[in-house]
Design an enzyme around this catalytic site. Sequence first.
Site, mmCIF file in Angstrom:
data_model
loop_
_atom_site.group_PDB
_atom_site.id
_atom_site.type_symbol
_atom_site.label_atom_id
_atom_site.label_comp_id
_atom_site.label_asym_id
_atom_site.label_seq_id
_atom_site.Cartn_x
_atom_site.Cartn_y
_atom_site.Cartn_z
ATOM 1 N N PHE A 37 0.817 -1.212 0.000
ATOM 2 C CA PHE A 37 0.000 0.000 0.000
ATOM 3 C C PHE A 37 0.854 1.267 0.000
ATOM 4 O O PHE A 37 1.801 1.393 0.777
ATOM 5 C CB PHE A 37 -0.909 -0.028 1.233
ATOM 6 C CG PHE A 37 -1.875 1.096 1.343
ATOM 7 C CD1 PHE A 37 -2.730 1.413 0.297
ATOM 8 C CD2 PHE A 37 -1.968 1.832 2.514
ATOM 9 C CE1 PHE A 37 -3.646 2.450 0.405
ATOM 10 C CE2 PHE A 37 -2.880 2.877 2.638
ATOM 11 C CZ PHE A 37 -3.720 3.188 1.581
ATOM 12 N N SER A 86 3.299 -6.615 2.769
ATOM 13 C CA SER A 86 1.985 -6.073 3.105
ATOM 14 C C SER A 86 0.929 -6.576 2.125
ATOM 15 O O SER A 86 0.699 -7.775 2.016
ATOM 16 C CB SER A 86 2.068 -4.549 3.143
ATOM 17 O OG SER A 86 0.913 -3.987 3.714
ATOM 18 N N LEU A 87 0.290 -5.684 1.378
ATOM 19 C CA LEU A 87 -0.654 -6.138 0.360
ATOM 20 C C LEU A 87 0.040 -6.992 -0.697
ATOM 21 O O LEU A 87 -0.570 -7.885 -1.297
ATOM 22 C CB LEU A 87 -1.328 -4.933 -0.318
ATOM 23 C CG LEU A 87 -2.345 -4.143 0.517
ATOM 24 C CD1 LEU A 87 -2.923 -2.995 -0.317
ATOM 25 C CD2 LEU A 87 -3.464 -5.031 1.025
ATOM 26 N N ASP A 147 5.366 -9.360 6.442
ATOM 27 C CA ASP A 147 4.300 -8.757 7.238
ATOM 28 C C ASP A 147 3.038 -8.551 6.402
ATOM 29 O O ASP A 147 2.621 -7.413 6.141
ATOM 30 C CB ASP A 147 4.757 -7.419 7.848
ATOM 31 C CG ASP A 147 4.021 -7.125 9.156
ATOM 32 O OD1 ASP A 147 3.796 -8.074 9.928
ATOM 33 O OD2 ASP A 147 3.672 -5.962 9.406
ATOM 34 N N HIS A 188 5.935 -2.310 10.688
ATOM 35 C CA HIS A 188 5.435 -2.925 9.449
ATOM 36 C C HIS A 188 6.519 -2.981 8.384
ATOM 37 O O HIS A 188 6.644 -3.961 7.653
ATOM 38 C CB HIS A 188 4.228 -2.116 8.961
ATOM 39 C CG HIS A 188 3.438 -2.760 7.875
ATOM 40 N ND1 HIS A 188 3.085 -4.093 7.885
ATOM 41 C CD2 HIS A 188 2.909 -2.238 6.725
ATOM 42 C CE1 HIS A 188 2.369 -4.371 6.800
ATOM 43 N NE2 HIS A 188 2.266 -3.263 6.084
#
Length: 479
Positions: free
Chosen positions: A100, A174-175, A197, A289
């Site tokens: 993101f 992430s995404l 993550d 993150h």
Amino acid sequence: MKALVFLLLFNWSAGFLLDSLDQQACFGDLGCFSTAPPFRSVERPIDLLPKSPAEQQIKFYLHTRENPSVSSEEQLQVGGGVGSSHYSGSRKTKILVHGFTHNGHRQWLLNLATSLLKKEDLNVIIVDWGHGAGIPYTQATANTRVVGAYIAKLIQELSTVGPSLADFHIIGHSLGAHIAGYAGERLKTLGQITGLDPADPYFQGTDVRVRLDPSDAAFVDVIHTDGSSIVQLGFGVMQQVGHVDFYPNGGANQPGCDSDFFGKLSHTVWTAVTQLDTLAAEGAVACSHERSYVLYTDSVNSQCPYTAYPCTSASEYAAGRCLSCTGTGCSEMGYNAKNYSARGSFYLDTASASPFCEFHYQINITGRNNMDGTINIVLQGTKGRSANIPLMTSSEVHTKGHIISKFVKVPTDIGPLTNIALEYDKTTNILTGWAYPNDWQLVGMSILSAEEQKMYTFCAYGKTLTSHKPIALGLTGTC
């Protein structure tokens, strides 16, 4: 709850609450994408339709040892084959996918590509879906399905000239981790996925068809670094989603990162709004993150093993109860995870800055008489010595015969232990200090080196520690 808070932060759009039930969008041979369950669920109350590859302007940038830098990168086109690029079917291929608000030219992607090419002669492909990864988060979440499908199509085309699907490895943050899952789900026989993550909001607790899961590749390894509570604004999943799930420092707040709500909020909002690509945003003061890709990049060429230990929880690990590799076996977080057969959840500690890797020791001391105070220790090995390590944060009281067990970490490899130095500082508490002797007599002393899986015993029997007077202890057999 976490998803709702995330939406409040990032879904700044007029159509935020539009009903999107059971719609679908079709994009040629990529197929159709529906908003029906399981993509609409309690965990994902708002499910939008994804945008097309053209709208997202998805690009694939090739880096090899022949063209390692941004200035010489080559772009691969879906449907265009490898053309005159430096892509080689005789090399393994690693595909890096951002998350993101990021894009394909973020510094961390270039750092990781450089590290991988230093380690191996590879095809490294950086996926840029930055035009689809922006706010609102709900739209970026929806777009991930098309990005995953588009990556799968590229891999199918590249595999016709080699290597086989088993030699493709997608690394997603992430995404991007869930994007890797969508690609792997389509390919069926993908070699490896590494999730850095994986994003929590709209994914935690969802059906396996919605998120990254072990069925998406032959081997799925995951590094969890920001699975903290909603009060602390954690953005990573905490649940196990791979064959091997690593939880450095418990998998939540990382050393050197903001752990309070407002600290993390200010960093996250500033990064999301400005999308600044600076060292401050991605290195020196990176949030938990982002620490996942920093740790993975460091592991590629690190001489320090990121040894991780099987454990049932962060609290059990923190208590020093999970340093044995017997039974299920240990693993190594990061680049070398694929070399281990162990499966399950694994824990380890890392430092707040590079070098991040740490060495783990369990120290056990038994006293002959009562003591109250603190103990400091210095470990001496064949390669060097540790700093002075406090074994207690404040004065403690221990009765005779009680085993004092302490779990400590050392940031450098000091080699096999040769001797130690101990110092006992008796408490100065005038209310209770009089009840305990100034001297503390030892019965036994042992140290488990977790990385070596070796127990060291020291010449402690009958030795006396006088307050503020350190003593040296050699190994048993050299007394």
